[in-house]
Enzyme design. Sequence first.
Site, PDB file in Angstrom:
ATOM      1  N   TYR A   1       0.857  -1.189   0.000  1.00  0.00           N
ATOM      2  CA  TYR A   1       0.000   0.000   0.000  1.00  0.00           C
ATOM      3  C   TYR A   1       0.888   1.233   0.000  1.00  0.00           C
ATOM      4  CZ  TYR A   1      -3.629   3.225   1.797  1.00  0.00           C
ATOM      5  OH  TYR A   1      -4.496   4.258   1.985  1.00  0.00           O
ATOM      6  N   SER A   2       0.743   2.093  -1.011  1.00  0.00           N
ATOM      7  CA  SER A   2       1.516   3.327  -1.117  1.00  0.00           C
ATOM      8  C   SER A   2       3.016   2.996  -1.081  1.00  0.00           C
ATOM      9  CB  SER A   2       1.110   4.282   0.008  1.00  0.00           C
ATOM     10  OG  SER A   2       1.663   5.554  -0.179  1.00  0.00           O
ATOM     11  N   TYR A   3       3.753   3.541  -0.140  1.00  0.00           N
ATOM     12  CA  TYR A   3       5.187   3.279  -0.010  1.00  0.00           C
ATOM     13  C   TYR A   3       5.489   1.787  -0.025  1.00  0.00           C
ATOM     14  CZ  TYR A   3       9.797   3.439   2.434  1.00  0.00           C
ATOM     15  OH  TYR A   3      11.114   3.293   2.806  1.00  0.00           O
TER      16      TYR A   3
ATOM     17  N   ALA B   1       4.283  -0.456  -1.807  1.00  0.00           N
ATOM     18  CA  ALA B   1       4.333  -1.034  -3.146  1.00  0.00           C
ATOM     19  C   ALA B   1       5.772  -1.161  -3.632  1.00  0.00           C
ATOM     20  CB  ALA B   1       3.512  -0.190  -4.112  1.00  0.00           C
TER      21      ALA B   1
ATOM     22  N   HIS C   1      -6.470   8.114  -2.052  1.00  0.00           N
ATOM     23  CA  HIS C   1      -5.243   7.433  -1.652  1.00  0.00           C
ATOM     24  C   HIS C   1      -5.299   6.944  -0.201  1.00  0.00           C
ATOM     25  CE1 HIS C   1      -0.962   6.482  -1.987  1.00  0.00           C
ATOM     26  NE2 HIS C   1      -0.794   7.016  -0.789  1.00  0.00           N
TER      27      HIS C   1
END
Length: 910
Positions: free
Chosen positions: A713-715, A717, A885
């Site tokens: 998730y976000s970072y 990834a 997001h």
Amino acid sequence: MPIIDIAVPALSAPSTLSSKQAERKKHLAHLYRTLDNPLVITRRSLLEPFREQDEEAKLDVLTLEELEPTAAKKMANGNGVHSETNGNGVHSETNGNGVHSETNGNGVYSTNGNGVYSTNGNRKLALPSPSPRDLAALMLTSGSSGNSKAVRLAHGQILAALEGKAAFANPHPRNPYLSWIGMDHVANLTEIHLSAMYLGLPQIHVSAVDILANPIRLLELISEHRVQRTFAPNFFLAKLRREIEARTAANGGLDLNLECLEWLGSGGEANVTDICAALQSLLQPTGVRPNAFVPGFGMTETCAGCIYNRTCPSLDREKRLEFTSLGRCVPGIKMRIARIDQHGCSVELPRGETGMLELSGRAVFSGYHNNQTATAESFAPDGWFRTGDLAYIDSDGYLNLTGREKEVIIVNGVKYIPSELDTALEEAKIPGATPTFFCCFSTMHRAYSIDTETVVVAYLPSFDAQDDEARLETQNNIIRVAGMHTKSRPLVLPLLPTDFTRSTLGKISRAKLKGAFDRGDFAAQQAVNDEAVSRQRALTRGEPESKEEEAALEEIRRQLGVPADDDFGVCDSILSLGASSMDLIAILHRLRARLDLPEPIQLVEILENPSARGLAKRIADMNNPEAREYNPVVTLQPFGNKAPLWLVHPGVGEILVFLNLAKHIADRPVYAFRAKGFNRGEEPFEDLESVLDCYVAAMRKRQPQGPYAIAGYSYGAMLAFEVSKRLEADGDQVRYCGSWNLPPHIKERMRQLDWAECVANLFYFVSLVEEDEAIRQCPTVRELAQEQGTAAAIAYMRSISDPDRWVELGLSEEDYINWAAIASRLQGLAKDYEPSGSVANMDIFVADPLQLVAKNREDWIENRLSKWKNYVRGELRFINVRGAHYTMLSPEHVESFAETLRKVLAERGV
């Protein structure tokens, strides 16, 4: 001036739309046909479902933002509901010459006292004089899978209903009515809103979220605003009882004055007499009047309540009723109990005999809109409305329900379709249960529940009858899946093949199975099962061996409503009971207060130790940092027989964002990586290589070989991409690699983030402040940190945070200082990160981007996310999900997100 046609309102909340795309399309097409191609008024943020419509049944949609500023301001305040607060977060209104106009997500409701609302100051409405038979509103029933019906409410019917309700009330001339239920529900529209207008009384409307999170808040509002009438279903009353008992035990009771409360109505599900009696006793010191609780019967088709019991709980206790009676009809309504003869005609039964409840009178609707079949089926040949409920009328002329002819299950006021629960159990592929042999129904027998109906899950075992261990494991898995679906603990019933009666089409007869259960035909089989389960649990459950274990077990049982005589023990997993994250937080708060602990217990502690014994051990180790060895893996969901799903934390390092998602993944274990540094005395990671080495080693230890499924998730990834590369380099197969809304190139963004932005993003991430507010506060946080230190900056952010959410999370200011340091360190590790190499495939879940990184989704995909194509050897897919997001995994979107994720995992063959 031109004449504008007057619209007939039909309200539909966003929550009525299924999380499944096919069901949403079906439902919207159904509304198109049923409501004669209506105009939909909604908010721009809720447009997504309407983009999926079939062209041949496409609804016309108008957003509030497209309306003129004056009209838009009157109709919405950002959440689709017009609300003016008085400082307490309460919207108060009087009928005066009319009432505000509202929308409830999708649909429109408008009135100025005459049933019309002008949105243009340059145009005037012609105000007709409607006849009693003219259509006033369409109310959608809570149908499933697109099959909701539109109830036609006429002006005369509504007025007759209001007249009948008023005759049963004893209203104070000035005190207000209060509702915390949406206006799309008939209990609010006619029981509170229009009834208050009819009587010339003020009214108060508050958010359901606020009341459900803190049930005692309803009593506080009643006391503060001198409320004389409100409404609450039985499940809420049960919750309120537990909260009052807990507060009374802690500090002696409630400092409230409820002398004003004349009527606390309750309906929608059976009311338990003991709950009403207990509340009456608990609230006696507040001055609440005798028999203030008013159970009733009503339907959308009868403008809500049309039968009321004004002698609850006194007469119900005198009669020793398990469930309260529903009382007598209001003026203008008649009831009868009937059986249907061979000609389809209703034959009235004498008092005391059980049959079908039928109603007649001016407050009963005339039919369903554009649904002649349903209308014809709902009325007897002599015009009486057939409710579908089974009931009897006692010697006092009071109505008593015994069940429903229809199959719908109502648990805690929420309706569930049994076939959908059957499907959920089938899809879980539970070991020990035979496929296609699940059948779910409900029982109203008091032996199984004190608060609400109980779900019964009948299944055909595939294990040996003497295998107690397999029996218990199968039962626990069924409870887990059914509990996740219905938010309740079901009764599990293993049966024989001959017990499942099937039609010529192979369908299990739910009605026959339920009938046999209610008659007690399966009592012997149930007793054998209970004895075997108890025998096995006695070997594993364990008894409390310390005050910490005893306290943890009692608080778990209390929060989840586990009876004292239940065999749930200190070694049993709380996750098997279907506990929500809010349940876990409540347990931890109470334990800290009860044991007088020096610091909060973090939510992750109960996930790492999901039993009373494990939690007690963590509490005992709180003063011994050396007893805690860093473990990067947190088990969010340990059950299921498919390949595990691995989730990598976002840039804040924590895994709380995944909690709700894991509850919707029932067919495989779910593990999450949690960053280093959260435990006392634990140093964060020094470099990116250390992170990857640690995570890959931990992953291989838990799952030695593929195929693997991992998403970040976000970072996270970026970390998922790098972990996947390492696994593939070692010859393993990664069938699913997911990037949840992150592009491959992130170093520029990481370099932009300083400590102040990390703090602002953290507070937004955990829903303490809104996104705009977080961005706006960055300069202030930065200045405070530089001049007065990080503690001052965190204290300031706390001062502007949502206080209830702060308490809910249970963390101190020192915890946030440490958390911000971890987040800042993690982002610093990626300041020089350059992606290289490739993975076999990738699925990118696309949500609305942060305001600072892209204009919209199209810009986000085209200019940022599409760069992943340079690092994927095979198929690269972009999959839109709901939300933004930081909200795509929030409660309002998580079910839809989970459905999409399950589909993608299946398509990837993992």
